[in-house]
Design an enzyme around this catalytic site. Structure first.
Site, PDB file in Angstrom:
ATOM      1  N   ARG A  29       0.851  -1.210   0.000  1.00  0.00           N
ATOM      2  CA  ARG A  29       0.000   0.000   0.000  1.00  0.00           C
ATOM      3  C   ARG A  29       0.879   1.250   0.000  1.00  0.00           C
ATOM      4  NH1 ARG A  29      -0.572   0.417   6.016  1.00  0.00           N
ATOM      5  NH2 ARG A  29       0.319  -1.500   6.784  1.00  0.00           N
ATOM      6  N   ASP A  76       9.028 -10.401   7.423  1.00  0.00           N
ATOM      7  CA  ASP A  76       9.280  -9.302   8.350  1.00  0.00           C
ATOM      8  C   ASP A  76      10.680  -8.791   8.012  1.00  0.00           C
ATOM      9  OD1 ASP A  76       9.883  -7.617  10.421  1.00  0.00           O
ATOM     10  OD2 ASP A  76       9.519  -9.077  12.027  1.00  0.00           O
ATOM     11  N   SER A 154      13.110  10.138   5.283  1.00  0.00           N
ATOM     12  CA  SER A 154      12.039  11.111   5.565  1.00  0.00           C
ATOM     13  C   SER A 154      12.709  12.451   5.857  1.00  0.00           C
ATOM     14  CB  SER A 154      11.243  10.675   6.795  1.00  0.00           C
ATOM     15  OG  SER A 154      10.458  11.755   7.275  1.00  0.00           O
ATOM     16  N   TYR A 167      11.568   7.337  15.293  1.00  0.00           N
ATOM     17  CA  TYR A 167      11.387   7.378  13.831  1.00  0.00           C
ATOM     18  C   TYR A 167      12.450   8.267  13.172  1.00  0.00           C
ATOM     19  CZ  TYR A 167       8.814   8.056   9.412  1.00  0.00           C
ATOM     20  OH  TYR A 167       8.438   8.113   8.085  1.00  0.00           O
TER      21      TYR A 167
HETATM   22  P1  NAP Z   1       2.136   2.707   5.059  1.00  0.00           P
HETATM   23  O1  NAP Z   1       1.026   3.125   4.163  1.00  0.00           O
HETATM   24  O2  NAP Z   1       1.892   2.628   6.524  1.00  0.00           O
HETATM   25  O3  NAP Z   1       2.694   1.275   4.535  1.00  0.00           O
HETATM   26  C1  NAP Z   1       3.722   0.638   5.225  1.00  0.00           C
HETATM   27  C2  NAP Z   1       4.209  -0.549   4.423  1.00  0.00           C
HETATM   28  O4  NAP Z   1       5.305  -1.157   5.140  1.00  0.00           O
HETATM   29  C3  NAP Z   1       3.160  -1.634   4.236  1.00  0.00           C
HETATM   30  O5  NAP Z   1       3.337  -2.204   2.965  1.00  0.00           O
HETATM   31  C4  NAP Z   1       3.506  -2.653   5.311  1.00  0.00           C
HETATM   32  O6  NAP Z   1       3.129  -3.975   4.985  1.00  0.00           O
HETATM   33  C5  NAP Z   1       5.036  -2.543   5.315  1.00  0.00           C
HETATM   34  N1  NAP Z   1       5.649  -3.010   6.547  1.00  0.00           N
HETATM   35  C6  NAP Z   1       5.514  -2.481   7.794  1.00  0.00           C
HETATM   36  N2  NAP Z   1       6.238  -3.195   8.679  1.00  0.00           N
HETATM   37  C7  NAP Z   1       6.845  -4.181   7.980  1.00  0.00           C
HETATM   38  C8  NAP Z   1       7.723  -5.241   8.334  1.00  0.00           C
HETATM   39  N3  NAP Z   1       8.136  -5.434   9.592  1.00  0.00           N
HETATM   40  N4  NAP Z   1       8.141  -6.090   7.357  1.00  0.00           N
HETATM   41  C9  NAP Z   1       7.704  -5.932   6.080  1.00  0.00           C
HETATM   42  N5  NAP Z   1       6.903  -4.926   5.689  1.00  0.00           N
HETATM   43  C10 NAP Z   1       6.464  -4.078   6.618  1.00  0.00           C
HETATM   44  O7  NAP Z   1       3.400   3.649   4.875  1.00  0.00           O
HETATM   45  P2  NAP Z   1       3.739   4.804   3.799  1.00  0.00           P
HETATM   46  O8  NAP Z   1       3.199   6.081   4.302  1.00  0.00           O
HETATM   47  O9  NAP Z   1       3.440   4.332   2.425  1.00  0.00           O
HETATM   48  O10 NAP Z   1       5.326   4.901   4.020  1.00  0.00           O
HETATM   49  C11 NAP Z   1       6.262   4.189   3.235  1.00  0.00           C
HETATM   50  C12 NAP Z   1       7.666   4.645   3.629  1.00  0.00           C
HETATM   51  O11 NAP Z   1       7.771   6.051   3.412  1.00  0.00           O
HETATM   52  C13 NAP Z   1       7.984   4.411   5.097  1.00  0.00           C
HETATM   53  O12 NAP Z   1       9.336   4.032   5.240  1.00  0.00           O
HETATM   54  C14 NAP Z   1       7.747   5.763   5.717  1.00  0.00           C
HETATM   55  O13 NAP Z   1       8.501   5.937   6.890  1.00  0.00           O
HETATM   56  C15 NAP Z   1       8.214   6.677   4.593  1.00  0.00           C
HETATM   57  N6  NAP Z   1       7.665   8.029   4.684  1.00  0.00           N
HETATM   58  C16 NAP Z   1       6.313   8.236   4.641  1.00  0.00           C
HETATM   59  C17 NAP Z   1       5.836   9.542   4.727  1.00  0.00           C
HETATM   60  C18 NAP Z   1       4.368   9.862   4.661  1.00  0.00           C
HETATM   61  O14 NAP Z   1       4.026  11.059   4.840  1.00  0.00           O
HETATM   62  N7  NAP Z   1       3.490   8.911   4.417  1.00  0.00           N
HETATM   63  C19 NAP Z   1       6.739  10.616   4.877  1.00  0.00           C
HETATM   64  C20 NAP Z   1       8.101  10.351   4.932  1.00  0.00           C
HETATM   65  C21 NAP Z   1       8.555   9.051   4.823  1.00  0.00           C
HETATM   66  P3  NAP Z   1       1.685  -4.612   5.438  1.00  0.00           P
HETATM   67  O15 NAP Z   1       0.644  -4.003   4.550  1.00  0.00           O
HETATM   68  O16 NAP Z   1       1.853  -6.067   5.212  1.00  0.00           O
HETATM   69  O17 NAP Z   1       1.497  -4.235   6.873  1.00  0.00           O
END
Ligand code: NAP
Length: 259
Positions: A29, A76, A154, A167
């Site tokens: 996602r 994981d 980030s 984080y």
């Molecule tokens: P998200 O929608 O919460 O999705 C997280 C993803 O990580 C999911 O596919 C989840 O898999 C997977 N995941 C979590 N724990 C895991 C584990 N232990 N092993 C394998 N997979 C795992 O997050 P997002 O917002 O798209 O963020 C993606 C990346 O961008 C992250 O590293 C986040 O820190 C970074 N980021 C996001 C933002 C933002 O504003 N959204 C800003 C800066 C950086 P499942 O579906 O199987 O749980």
């Protein structure tokens, strides 16, 4: 005139990753899904990694809709041994390993005085050690392929953020990891970079209240929240012909928020 040893310019985006095998973690996602789909659109074969294979299946199907081969895998990312066997499986089943995108991430926000040791360890294990696990396991095939690594950091890894000590530490650590591995693998033709998103609309940011979202949006110079696809475009650029001479860098994609 380009220098004599510069590679020939490659074709443009749609077919530019044809023949490449890419693995994206956290691809069920949000940002990871957008990255997997964009790399598939550019012609790559995809290994879609999430906590379970079932969670990655929808993204794999979306990649196949672009005509790409795609395999959904569950692991994981914090589990060093399990990650090594996923990397082996990808090489065997997809026939190589050219691009690694470490995107899986979690938050456990809390002010320092209330943050538990478990919440610190979980965030660092998934966000930072998870990336190290994949880089270590895939380093040899990536060297053979003269491949690419992109780590999703980030802006809070650069600026810090109250309530996110765990984080922000993990995301700053990813930048140090990126720069160090870039130096180690440069002589083997592997480019290693980080992308630092700002505020992006995904499940991770959904929990933020409407008033906090408005306040944050007002602080973004471009006056809007980013989309997962806007991060995917930056990653795709770094993985494609345009990224061939870029290594050790952190590309900030935040609408100006960190300025
Ligand atoms: P998200 O929608 O919460 O999705 C997280 C993803 O990580 C999911 O596919 C989840 O898999 C997977 N995941 C979590 N724990 C895991 C584990 N232990 N092993 C394998 N997979 C795992 O997050 P997002 O917002 O798209 O963020 C993606 C990346 O961008 C992250 O590293 C986040 O820190 C970074 N980021 C996001 C933002 C933002 O504003 N959204 C800003 C800066 C950086 P499942 O579906 O199987 O749980």
């Amino acid at each position: 005139m380009p220098p004599q040893d510069a590679p020939e310019p490659s074709e443009s985006a749609p077919g530019s990753l044809h023949g490449k095998v890419a693995l994206v973690t956290g691809a069920s996602r949000g940002i990871g899904r957008a990255i997997a789909e964009e790399l598939a659109r550019s012609g790559a074969t995809l290994a879609v990694v999430a906590t379970t294979a079932a969670n990655g299946e929808e993204t794999a199907a979306a990649c196949r809709a672009y005509g790409a081969r795609a395999l959904a895998l569950g692991v994981d990312v914090a589990d060093t041994k399990a990650v090594a066997s996923v990397v082996d499986q990808v090489q065997k089943e997809l026939g190589g390993f050219d691009i690694l995108v470490n995107n899986a991430g979690v938050t456990r926000d809390q002010i320092l005085l209330r943050m538990s040791e478990e919440d610190f360890d979980t965030v660092v294990s998934v966000n930072l050690k998870g990336a190290w696990n994949f880089i270590k396991a895939a380093a040899r095939p990536l060297m053979k392929a003269h491949g690419r690594i992109v780590n999703i950091s980030s802006i809070v890894g650069l600026t810090g953020n109250a309530g996110q000590a765990n984080y922000a530490a993990s995301k700053a650590g990813l930048i140090g990891l990126t720069r160090s591995v870039a130096l180690e693998l440069a002589s083997r033709g592997v480019c290693v970079n980080a992308v630092a998103p700002g505020f992006i609309a995904t499940d991770m940011t959904k929990a933020i209240t409407e008033s906090a979202t408005k306040e944050l949006t007002d602080r973004i110079p471009l006056k809007r929240i980013g989309s997962p696809d806007e991060i995917a475009q930056a990653v795709s650029f770094l993985c494609g012909p345009g990224g061939a001479y870029i290594t050790g860098q952190t590309l900030v994609v935040d609408g100006g928020l960190s300025l």
